[in-house]
Every structure is written in structure tokens, then in C-alpha cells.
Scaffold this motif. Structure first.
Motif, PDB file in Angstrom:
ATOM      1  N   UNK A   5      -3.106   7.188 -17.536  1.00 46.76           N
ATOM      2  CA  UNK A   5      -4.406   6.577 -17.841  1.00 46.76           C
ATOM      3  C   UNK A   5      -4.662   5.412 -16.901  1.00 46.76           C
ATOM      4  N   UNK A   6      -5.941   5.140 -16.672  1.00 46.67           N
ATOM      5  CA  UNK A   6      -6.353   4.005 -15.844  1.00 46.67           C
ATOM      6  C   UNK A   6      -7.265   3.116 -16.684  1.00 46.67           C
ATOM      7  N   UNK A   7      -6.988   1.817 -16.638  1.00 49.02           N
ATOM      8  CA  UNK A   7      -7.759   0.819 -17.383  1.00 49.02           C
ATOM      9  C   UNK A   7      -8.526  -0.038 -16.383  1.00 49.02           C
ATOM     10  N   UNK A   8      -9.820  -0.164 -16.600  1.00 50.22           N
ATOM     11  CA  UNK A   8     -10.682  -0.943 -15.709  1.00 50.22           C
ATOM     12  C   UNK A   8     -11.108  -2.246 -16.364  1.00 50.22           C
ATOM     13  N   UNK A   9     -11.020  -3.331 -15.613  1.00 49.25           N
ATOM     14  CA  UNK A   9     -11.796  -4.541 -15.887  1.00 49.25           C
ATOM     15  C   UNK A   9     -13.241  -4.227 -15.506  1.00 49.25           C
ATOM     16  N   UNK A  10     -14.195  -5.013 -16.006  1.00 49.92           N
ATOM     17  CA  UNK A  10     -15.602  -4.724 -15.715  1.00 49.92           C
ATOM     18  C   UNK A  10     -16.209  -5.679 -14.688  1.00 49.92           C
ATOM     19  N   UNK A  11     -16.283  -6.976 -15.000  1.00 53.21           N
ATOM     20  CA  UNK A  11     -16.899  -7.930 -14.084  1.00 53.21           C
ATOM     21  C   UNK A  11     -16.123  -8.035 -12.783  1.00 53.21           C
ATOM     22  N   UNK A  12     -16.818  -7.864 -11.664  1.00 50.01           N
ATOM     23  CA  UNK A  12     -16.177  -7.948 -10.363  1.00 50.01           C
ATOM     24  C   UNK A  12     -15.575  -6.642  -9.891  1.00 50.01           C
ATOM     25  N   UNK A 168      -2.227   2.297 -15.328  1.00 46.74           N
ATOM     26  CA  UNK A 168      -2.743   1.486 -14.218  1.00 46.74           C
ATOM     27  C   UNK A 168      -3.817   0.561 -14.770  1.00 46.74           C
ATOM     28  N   UNK A 169      -3.792  -0.695 -14.318  1.00 47.36           N
ATOM     29  CA  UNK A 169      -4.825  -1.652 -14.714  1.00 47.36           C
ATOM     30  C   UNK A 169      -5.430  -2.273 -13.467  1.00 47.36           C
ATOM     31  N   UNK A 170      -6.761  -2.212 -13.359  1.00 47.98           N
ATOM     32  CA  UNK A 170      -7.495  -2.705 -12.189  1.00 47.98           C
ATOM     33  C   UNK A 170      -8.308  -3.925 -12.592  1.00 47.98           C
ATOM     34  N   UNK A 171      -8.115  -5.050 -11.896  1.00 49.84           N
ATOM     35  CA  UNK A 171      -8.830  -6.287 -12.233  1.00 49.84           C
ATOM     36  C   UNK A 171      -9.057  -7.093 -10.961  1.00 49.84           C
ATOM     37  N   UNK A 186       1.106  -0.737 -13.845  1.00 47.10           N
ATOM     38  CA  UNK A 186       0.810  -0.881 -12.422  1.00 47.10           C
ATOM     39  C   UNK A 186      -0.467  -1.713 -12.309  1.00 47.10           C
ATOM     40  N   UNK A 187      -0.300  -3.020 -12.139  1.00 48.00           N
ATOM     41  CA  UNK A 187      -1.450  -3.905 -11.991  1.00 48.00           C
ATOM     42  C   UNK A 187      -1.975  -3.830 -10.572  1.00 48.00           C
ATOM     43  N   UNK A 188      -3.282  -3.616 -10.445  1.00 43.67           N
ATOM     44  CA  UNK A 188      -3.922  -3.520  -9.133  1.00 43.67           C
ATOM     45  C   UNK A 188      -4.949  -4.639  -9.020  1.00 43.67           C
ATOM     46  N   UNK A 189      -4.714  -5.556  -8.080  1.00 45.83           N
ATOM     47  CA  UNK A 189      -5.693  -6.616  -7.832  1.00 45.83           C
ATOM     48  C   UNK A 189      -6.824  -6.035  -6.989  1.00 45.83           C
ATOM     49  N   UNK A 190      -8.010  -6.012  -7.561  1.00 44.85           N
ATOM     50  CA  UNK A 190      -9.160  -5.377  -6.917  1.00 44.85           C
ATOM     51  C   UNK A 190      -9.860  -6.382  -5.997  1.00 44.85           C
ATOM     52  N   UNK A 191      -9.541  -6.313  -4.712  1.00 42.60           N
ATOM     53  CA  UNK A 191     -10.231  -7.140  -3.728  1.00 42.60           C
ATOM     54  C   UNK A 191     -11.458  -6.410  -3.202  1.00 42.60           C
ATOM     55  N   UNK A 192     -11.338  -5.099  -3.058  1.00 49.42           N
ATOM     56  CA  UNK A 192     -12.455  -4.237  -2.662  1.00 49.42           C
ATOM     57  C   UNK A 192     -12.104  -2.812  -3.047  1.00 49.42           C
ATOM     58  N   UNK A 194     -12.164  -0.024  -1.365  1.00 42.90           N
ATOM     59  CA  UNK A 194     -11.369   0.749  -0.403  1.00 42.90           C
ATOM     60  C   UNK A 194      -9.880   0.499  -0.614  1.00 42.90           C
ATOM     61  N   UNK A 195      -9.499  -0.783  -0.760  1.00 42.21           N
ATOM     62  CA  UNK A 195      -8.087  -1.112  -0.954  1.00 42.21           C
ATOM     63  C   UNK A 195      -7.589  -0.592  -2.303  1.00 42.21           C
ATOM     64  N   UNK A 196      -8.426  -0.692  -3.317  1.00 44.09           N
ATOM     65  CA  UNK A 196      -8.026  -0.178  -4.623  1.00 44.09           C
ATOM     66  C   UNK A 196      -7.857   1.334  -4.580  1.00 44.09           C
ATOM     67  N   UNK A 197      -8.774   2.013  -3.888  1.00 42.41           N
ATOM     68  CA  UNK A 197      -8.650   3.454  -3.744  1.00 42.41           C
ATOM     69  C   UNK A 197      -7.356   3.851  -3.062  1.00 42.41           C
ATOM     70  N   UNK A 198      -6.990   3.102  -2.027  1.00 38.82           N
ATOM     71  CA  UNK A 198      -5.733   3.374  -1.328  1.00 38.82           C
ATOM     72  C   UNK A 198      -4.549   3.236  -2.270  1.00 38.82           C
ATOM     73  N   UNK A 199      -4.550   2.168  -3.067  1.00 38.36           N
ATOM     74  CA  UNK A 199      -3.444   1.948  -4.011  1.00 38.36           C
ATOM     75  C   UNK A 199      -3.393   3.045  -5.066  1.00 38.36           C
ATOM     76  N   UNK A 200      -4.553   3.473  -5.553  1.00 38.30           N
ATOM     77  CA  UNK A 200      -4.572   4.544  -6.553  1.00 38.30           C
ATOM     78  C   UNK A 200      -4.026   5.843  -5.974  1.00 38.30           C
ATOM     79  N   UNK A 201      -4.361   6.122  -4.731  1.00 35.09           N
ATOM     80  CA  UNK A 201      -3.819   7.332  -4.086  1.00 35.09           C
ATOM     81  C   UNK A 201      -2.308   7.229  -3.934  1.00 35.09           C
ATOM     82  N   UNK A 202      -1.805   6.033  -3.629  1.00 25.07           N
ATOM     83  CA  UNK A 202      -0.367   5.838  -3.540  1.00 25.07           C
ATOM     84  C   UNK A 202       0.323   6.139  -4.865  1.00 25.07           C
ATOM     85  N   UNK A 203      -0.399   5.908  -5.942  1.00 23.66           N
ATOM     86  CA  UNK A 203       0.138   6.166  -7.277  1.00 23.66           C
ATOM     87  C   UNK A 203      -0.085   7.610  -7.712  1.00 23.66           C
TER      88      UNK A 203
END
Length: 207
Positions: A5-12, A168-171, A186-192, A194-203
Motif C-alpha cells: 500500500x502507498x499512503x499520501x500526504x495531501x498538502x504539497x 510507503x509514505x509520501x510527504x 518506506x518514508x519518501x520525502x517528496x521534493x518533486x 519526478x524524484x518521488x516517481x524514481x523512488x517508487x520505481x526503485x521500490x
């Protein structure tokens, strides 16, 4: 790796929210505006409302501390809707891809219970998650481990036996992503996106 499962933050991540959109109009001078947002309507004050304090209480407390700025303080929540510029399309594209692949999606957001209904009604992407935990409704905010425990309990209702390493948690807030990692997610710091997509593919996720 078997992400379940993937968990999304909303703002930002999915929603473009910033006090700057209002205060650029109210305080045109960059230095004055920065001082106000860093010292008066600070993010730690906003988090109090995100944690369940009412807007009326939070506003009154801040006006008592900074009476000379009463009008600007009241504007924060009176004009809150103007702080929401819309959706972040690249973030929504991540939701689209994961949803299309059948990945279970959940939402975990620091948000006032009083302002969240506006976003819920106006931005349909927020209604695409199996469960959403709003900090203002449960009275605890990220990065407190307690709110992640609440989120995991909701996920387990849908995915019995799910383990932290399968989440996975994206924030966009690095501290929140780090808090998830400390709990075994798997905490993913969402800077943009493209980078988040790359990390998700790695996972091993299909984005």
C-alpha cells in the motif's frame, strides 16, 4: 520487496497550498511578509489547529499575543480558501498510475477539521483513497508515531497482516517522511514528482 500500500500526504504533494498566496497581497514587502509568517502566523501555530484546536481558539490566542497584527491574523483563516491554488498535477499523476495498477492507496494529512471539508468537496482526488486520516479529526499530528499507528490500523482493516516494510509514505515534510521510516515504513520525502516517481520505481511500484 512486495509493497502492499502507498499512503499520501495531501498538502504539497497533491494540493497546492501556501499562505504566501494571501499574504503576498496583504504584505507586499518580502522582508515584512517573511517576518510575519516566521514570527506571528508560524507553521507551529497552524499545526495547533491541524491537531484539533478550533480556529476561533487559535485565532484568539494569537491575537492576544500580537494585538497589533489582529487584522492580518484574522485573515489567515478568513481567507484560507485563497491559499489553495488547486491540485498539483504531477502528484495526481502518481495517484493515477498507482490506482491504475491496483495499488491500494490511503491518505494521511495534517489538516484542520474545519477547513478540510472544503478541500474534500472541491478536489476529487482526495476522495480516491480507501481511507483518509485527518489530524484535526483524530487530535494528533505528524510526525507523532500515534497518527501513523492510526493509519496502519485503518490499512490493516483492508489488508490484514500488512507489515510496516510493506508500506510507503509520501510527504513533502522531511520530518514526517523520516518518522515513517523510523517506524519501518518506506518514508519518501517528496521534493518533486519526478524524484518521488524514481523512488517508487526503485521500490517496485508501477509509476
Amino acid at each position: 520487496m512486495g509493497i502492499k500500500a502507498v499512503v499520501f500526504d495531501f498538502g504539497g504533494v497533491l494540493i497546492d497550498w501556501s499562505p504566501e498566496y494571501v499574504y503576498r497581497r496583504l504584505i507586499p514587502d518580502d522582508a515584512e511578509r517573511r517576518w510575519f509568517l516566521d514570527n506571528v502566523c508560524r507553521m507551529d501555530w497552524v499545526v495547533q489547529q491541524d491537531g484539533g484546536q478550533t480556529i476561533a481558539e487559535g485565532t484568539a490566542e494569537l491575537i492576544a499575543k500580537f494585538p497589533a497584527h489582529e487584522a492580518l491574523i484574522r485573515a489567515f483563516y478568513e481567507r484560507w480558501r485563497e491559499m489553495v491554488a488547486g491540485v498539483l498535477e504531477e502528484g495526481v499523476a502518481l495517484v493515477d498510475a498507482l490506482e491504475a495498477a491496483g495499488v491500494p492507496l490511503f491518505g494521511l494529512t495534517n489538516w484542520s477539521a474545519e477547513t478540510f471539508p472544503y478541500a474534500w468537496e472541491n478536489y476529487p482526488v482526495l476522495r480516491r483513497f480507501r481511507e483518509v486520516i485527518v489530524s484535526g479529526r483524530v487530535g494528533v499530528v505528524k510526525p507523532d508515531p500515534a497518527i501513523f499507528a492510526l493509519m496502519r490500523a485503518e490499512i490493516e482493516r483492508h489488508l490484514p497482516g500488512v507489515e510496516p516494510h510493506e508500506l510507503v509514505f509520501i510527504d513533502d515534510n522531511a520530518k514526517n517522511a523520516q518518522a515513517a521510516t523510523a517506524l519501518g515504513w518506506h518514508g519518501v520525502h517528496h521534493a518533486n514528482a519526478a524524484a518521488t516517481g524514481t523512488r517508487l520505481r526503485e521500490l517496485g511500484l508501477p509509476v
